[in-house]
Design a protein around this motif. Structure first.
Motif, short mmCIF file in Angstrom:
data_model
loop_
_atom_site.label_atom_id
_atom_site.label_comp_id
_atom_site.label_asym_id
_atom_site.label_seq_id
_atom_site.Cartn_x
_atom_site.Cartn_y
_atom_site.Cartn_z
N UNK A 1 -2.72 7.07 2.54
CA UNK A 1 -3.38 6.19 3.52
C UNK A 1 -4.88 6.10 3.25
N UNK A 2 -5.50 7.22 2.94
CA UNK A 2 -6.96 7.23 2.72
C UNK A 2 -7.33 6.47 1.45
N UNK A 3 -6.48 6.54 0.43
CA UNK A 3 -6.79 5.96 -0.88
C UNK A 3 -6.15 4.60 -1.09
N UNK A 4 -5.23 4.20 -0.21
CA UNK A 4 -4.50 2.97 -0.43
C UNK A 4 -3.66 3.02 -1.69
N UNK A 5 -3.03 4.17 -1.94
CA UNK A 5 -2.32 4.41 -3.19
C UNK A 5 -0.81 4.40 -2.93
N UNK A 6 -0.12 3.37 -3.39
CA UNK A 6 1.31 3.21 -3.14
C UNK A 6 2.13 4.31 -3.81
N UNK A 7 1.69 4.79 -5.00
CA UNK A 7 2.44 5.83 -5.69
C UNK A 7 2.45 7.11 -4.88
N UNK A 8 1.33 7.45 -4.28
CA UNK A 8 1.28 8.65 -3.45
C UNK A 8 2.17 8.50 -2.23
N UNK A 9 2.20 7.31 -1.65
CA UNK A 9 3.09 7.07 -0.52
C UNK A 9 4.55 7.22 -0.91
N UNK A 10 4.92 6.73 -2.08
CA UNK A 10 6.30 6.85 -2.54
C UNK A 10 6.65 8.33 -2.76
N UNK A 11 5.71 9.09 -3.31
CA UNK A 11 5.97 10.51 -3.54
C UNK A 11 6.06 11.27 -2.22
N UNK A 12 5.24 10.90 -1.24
CA UNK A 12 5.33 11.52 0.08
C UNK A 12 6.71 11.29 0.69
#
Length: 408
Positions: free
Chosen positions: A71-82
């Motif tokens: 959320x802080x970085x606007x990073x879709x890959x991190x969201x998918x990993x979460x």
């Protein structure tokens, strides 16, 4: 001078490393890391294994950090990993200990709801409800009382959940856990205590993770939610007991884990400078308590505990910490100062030391809360260190060290 954007860079690097090292199976992912075990089971060796589902050292905790980083970085890959980490936690939730915020299923349900709120995921919110329902259906009589894996942690998780999902039974279940705590309490002239039923010859503990600070905090939160005075009385009784152990000549509280009752109050005992067993966790409990009730004694506890935390964090920053973890390392103690909106700059100084020594020089290889090497977990590893750096960038991101209605 270190800038907040540099702290965000550290969090981004740690989140990226976790995403890079995740082991995927379908739409679920996990990591290999250190999972604390009874030394009798491991021969005292550090064991590497796949993470379990819990918040403390499992995939639910890693998911919490990665969701906030996404959320802080606007990073879709991190969201998918979460989401992948959370799916693993939900699928294996029955492996977690019964109760508790950090080791139990109520904590996994809270983590799922929090990830769902951060990433706008209805699937995560549904998963939280499913885990909670299964836990309720299988829960027996409580036998553990602390925040990590007991009734106090269950109360915190349920009250946090009540701010994230619509379920009118959450408060009723928290009240049941609160009454179990009251029934189990041992009342003395010094206050209320909860000895470990597996070790009845030992003192009831001070501190947040397994002791009076965490139990008192949960009970006062329950009082605030219900206005039932029995929970206020039990919560302040827990603080009274902890206060009876304050050593004024040393200005600190003892770590009573290996101290038997027959030794009394005057026996020399070690002191811990950590969130789990020391002044930082005690400060955190009193910080919230001063928002809920008027008490000069509680305010005095807060001032003493914050002074100790500042001293300890200052010493850590001067000699470079060999443990940056949340539970028993520098990040946890420094994060308490962020919670207190402390203006000493010591939390930022710890962050700058880590940035210079471990981010710039060793590609974000931080010392974790294990004898050597790294581990991905939230409370003893890289995910928790990353969350600390996220909070240095934006203190509106909730701490993992305590749940209140303000950070649910």
């Amino acid at each position: 001078m270190t800038t907040s954007s540099e702290f965000l860079d550290v969090a981004a690097a740690l989140a990226g490393r976790l995403a890079d090292t995740a082991v995927w199976h379908g739409d679920r992912c996990n990591w290999i890391g250190v999972v604390p075990r009874d030394p009798a089971q491991t021969g005292g060796r550090t064991m590497l294994e796949a993470l379990g589902p819990d918040v403390y050292c499992g995939t639910a905790g890693v998911a919490l950090f990665l969701a906030e980083a996404a959320a802080a970085l606007g990073d879709a890959r991190l969201g998918r990993t979460a989401r992948g980490a959370l799916r693993h936690a939900l699928d294996h939730a029955e492996r977690a200990h019964g109760d508790g915020l950090y080791m139990g299923r109520p904590g996994i349900a809270y983590a799922a709801a929090r990830v769902g709120a951060v990433l706008d995921s209805e699937l995560a919110l549904c998963g939280a409800r499913d885990v909670l329902g299964a836990w309720r259906g299988s829960r027996g009589d409580a036998t553990v009382w602390d925040v990590i894996g007991g009734c106090a942690g269950t109360i915190s998780a349920l009250l946090g959940l009540s701010q994230l999902v619509v379920d009118p039974t959450l408060l009723d279940t928290a009240v049941i856990a609160g009454d179990e705590l009251i029934a189990a309490a041992e009342r003395s002239d010094d206050g209320w205590l909860w000895p470990d039923p597996q070790r009845p010859s030992m003192h009831g503990l001070c501190g947040f993770s397994h002791g009076a600070a965490g139990i008192g905090h949960a009970l006062l939160e329950l009082w605030a939610a219900t206005e039932e005075t029995r929970f206020r009385d039990a919560g302040t009784g827990a603080f009274d007991y902890e206060r009876s152990w304050f050593v004024r000549r040393a200005g600190t509280w003892p770590d009573l884990r290996e101290i038997e009752r027959r030794a009394g109050h005057d026996v020399p005992a070690p002191v811990s400078p950590t969130w789990c067993h020391g002044a930082p966790g005690i400060a955190l409990s009193r910080l919230r308590a001063t928002q809920l009730l008027e008490s000069e004694a509680v305010r005095g506890d807060l001032h003493a505990a914050l002074a100790l935390t500042r001293r300890d964090v200052g010493e850590l920053s001067a000699r470079a910490p060999d443990d940056f973890s949340l539970c028993h390392g520098a990040a946890g103690a420094a994060d308490v100062l962020l919670c207190a909106a402390d203006r000493s700059g010591l939390a930022e100084r710890i962050g700058a030391v880590g940035l210079e020594r471990h981010h710039r020089q060793t590609s974000s290889s931080f010392p974790c809360g294990i004898p050597y090497g790294e581990t991905p977990n939230l409370f003893i590893g890289l995910a928790g260190i990353g969350l600390f750096y996220l909070r240095l960038f934006d203190q509106g991101i909730p701490t993992a060290l305590m749940i209140t209605e303000n950070n649910a």
